[in-house]
Motif scaffolding. Structure first.
Motif, PDB file in Angstrom:
ATOM      1  N   THR A  44       0.784  -1.219  -0.039  1.00  0.00           N
ATOM      2  CA  THR A  44       0.156   0.109   0.063  1.00  0.00           C
ATOM      3  C   THR A  44       0.951   1.397  -0.088  1.00  0.00           C
ATOM      4  N   THR A  62     -10.753   2.843   4.382  1.00  0.00           N
ATOM      5  CA  THR A  62     -10.268   3.417   3.006  1.00  0.00           C
ATOM      6  C   THR A  62      -9.007   2.867   3.038  1.00  0.00           C
ATOM      7  N   THR A  64      -5.274   2.709   0.173  1.00  0.00           N
ATOM      8  CA  THR A  64      -4.620   2.779  -1.239  1.00  0.00           C
ATOM      9  C   THR A  64      -3.711   1.763  -1.510  1.00  0.00           C
ATOM     10  N   PHE A  65      -3.968   0.934  -2.344  1.00  0.00           N
ATOM     11  CA  PHE A  65      -3.072  -0.145  -2.738  1.00  0.00           C
ATOM     12  C   PHE A  65      -2.056   0.208  -4.014  1.00  0.00           C
ATOM     13  N   VAL A 102      -9.208  -6.531   0.552  1.00  0.00           N
ATOM     14  CA  VAL A 102     -10.429  -5.568   0.304  1.00  0.00           C
ATOM     15  C   VAL A 102     -11.454  -6.271   1.290  1.00  0.00           C
ATOM     16  N   LEU A 107     -13.206  -2.902   3.325  1.00  0.00           N
ATOM     17  CA  LEU A 107     -13.175  -1.685   2.839  1.00  0.00           C
ATOM     18  C   LEU A 107     -14.364  -1.449   1.932  1.00  0.00           C
ATOM     19  N   TYR A 109     -14.189   1.888   0.188  1.00  0.00           N
ATOM     20  CA  TYR A 109     -13.619   2.696  -0.793  1.00  0.00           C
ATOM     21  C   TYR A 109     -12.121   2.347  -1.062  1.00  0.00           C
ATOM     22  N   VAL A 110     -11.635   2.055  -2.228  1.00  0.00           N
ATOM     23  CA  VAL A 110     -10.373   1.572  -2.576  1.00  0.00           C
ATOM     24  C   VAL A 110      -9.681   2.676  -3.463  1.00  0.00           C
ATOM     25  N   ILE A 135     -11.272  -7.089  -7.673  1.00  0.00           N
ATOM     26  CA  ILE A 135     -11.947  -6.288  -6.486  1.00  0.00           C
ATOM     27  C   ILE A 135     -13.236  -6.683  -6.695  1.00  0.00           C
ATOM     28  N   THR A 142     -17.856  -2.510  -3.380  1.00  0.00           N
ATOM     29  CA  THR A 142     -16.870  -1.315  -2.902  1.00  0.00           C
ATOM     30  C   THR A 142     -16.538  -0.475  -4.389  1.00  0.00           C
ATOM     31  N   ILE A 144     -14.037   2.149  -6.376  1.00  0.00           N
ATOM     32  CA  ILE A 144     -12.644   1.966  -6.654  1.00  0.00           C
ATOM     33  C   ILE A 144     -12.353   3.424  -7.534  1.00  0.00           C
TER      34      ILE A 144
END
Length: 291
Positions: A44, A62, A64-65, A102, A107, A109-110, A135, A142, A144
């Motif tokens: 991430t 939330t 971030t990947f 996820v 999660l 929101y990604v 995802i 979710t 994205i």
């Protein structure tokens, strides 16, 4: 290093103001995410970039990947992410691993971002789509957001991601025109604007977003010029935050902008027509992205 060079270097180091000192978040929230991503050998940007807001974002479901490995093929002078010309081969299981993370973390929101992969034929555009598909298969509710490299403003590479229908397309311009060469080595100011313009050409109703980090020596007039340029390509959303030097090998901070100055810039951005603005010292690209 000579004593004069050391003294010159030390003179460049500004004391960090109190408003940039904050707790990183609850240890339990950080530990849960860290264990899951470490177990799956995924990354991430929250961790690789040591984001000061990661505990808060994890608590809000939330994250971030960072796709395609932790090594970037470019060498921006501000960035914490590792740099090199021999990045790791793609992990064929990464999209599924991210999707499972996820799901386990629940999660809502990604944000998917990546290192620059100039070594790949499509520079990784198709990998974003594969990860989005994975995802959605496990997490259909979710949302994205994508935060992409510039793909050299190649319309075909950008189009495949746009057609995958992200909730928002983010590409950061990072700094003002004058400072782009020393700050974003390998990137171009106008090319970043072109990326956002291409997205809007393909999907006029898809929200676009960009980010600025202050502290490299830019002026108020230059910031306003950059915001005007972003609006000229119909960029909808804007984040503005303070650059914080990751190490002595990175560019020094030339100025710490005050919270009041960030508030002023945020108000100006809203008057310019940005529909969603986050402007504060600790704001980063994905800060409160789910909102």
């Amino acid at each position: 290093m000579t004593s004069s060079a050391v003294n010159e270097l030390q003179s460049e180091i500004l004391a960090m103001p109190d408003w940039l000192r904050r707790p990183i978040g609850k240890a339990s929230e950080l530990s849960t995410v860290q264990k899951i991503i470490k177990h799956r050998q995924i990354h991430t940007i929250c961790e690789e970039g040591r984001c000061p807001n990661r505990g808060e974002c994890y608590a809000q479901k939330t994250a971030t990947f960072l796709l395609m490995g932790p090594t970037c093929t470019r060498s921006c002078a501000f960035c914490q992410v590792d740099k090199g010309h021999s990045p790791m081969p793609l992990d064929p299981e990464e999209p599924q691993k991210v999707a499972e993370a996820v799901q386990i973390l629940g999660l809502r929101y990604v944000v998917l971002t990546s290192v620059a992969r100039d070594d790949l034929a499509d520079q990784g555009a198709g990998w974003f789509v594969k990860t989005m598909d994975a995802i959605r298969e496990l997490n259909p509710e979710t949302q994205i957001e994508v935060l992409t490299p510039d793909f050299y403003a190649d319309a075909n590479r950008i189009r495949v991601i746009v057609e995958a229908k992200p909730a928002c397309y983010n590409h950061n311009i990072e700094t003002v025109r004058r400072l782009t060469p020393p700050v974003r080595r390998g990137a171009k100011y106008d090319r970043s604007l072109e990326v956002l313009r291409i997205v809007k050409n393909f999907a006029p109703h898809l929200p676009t977003k960009s980010g600025l980090m202050l502290g490299h020596g830019e002026t108020m007039a230059e910031i306003m010029e950059t915001m005007t340029d972003l609006r000229s390509v119909d960029c909808d959303r804007l984040t503005i935050g303070q650059y914080m030097r990751p190490s002595l090998e990175h560019l020094p901070v030339r100025k710490y902008w005050t919270p009041e100055e960030f508030a002023e810039l945020g108000a100006i951005a809203e008057k310019m027509g940005f529909t969603h603005v986050r402007s504060a010292p600790l704001v980063r690209s994905s800060y409160h992205a789910g909102e």
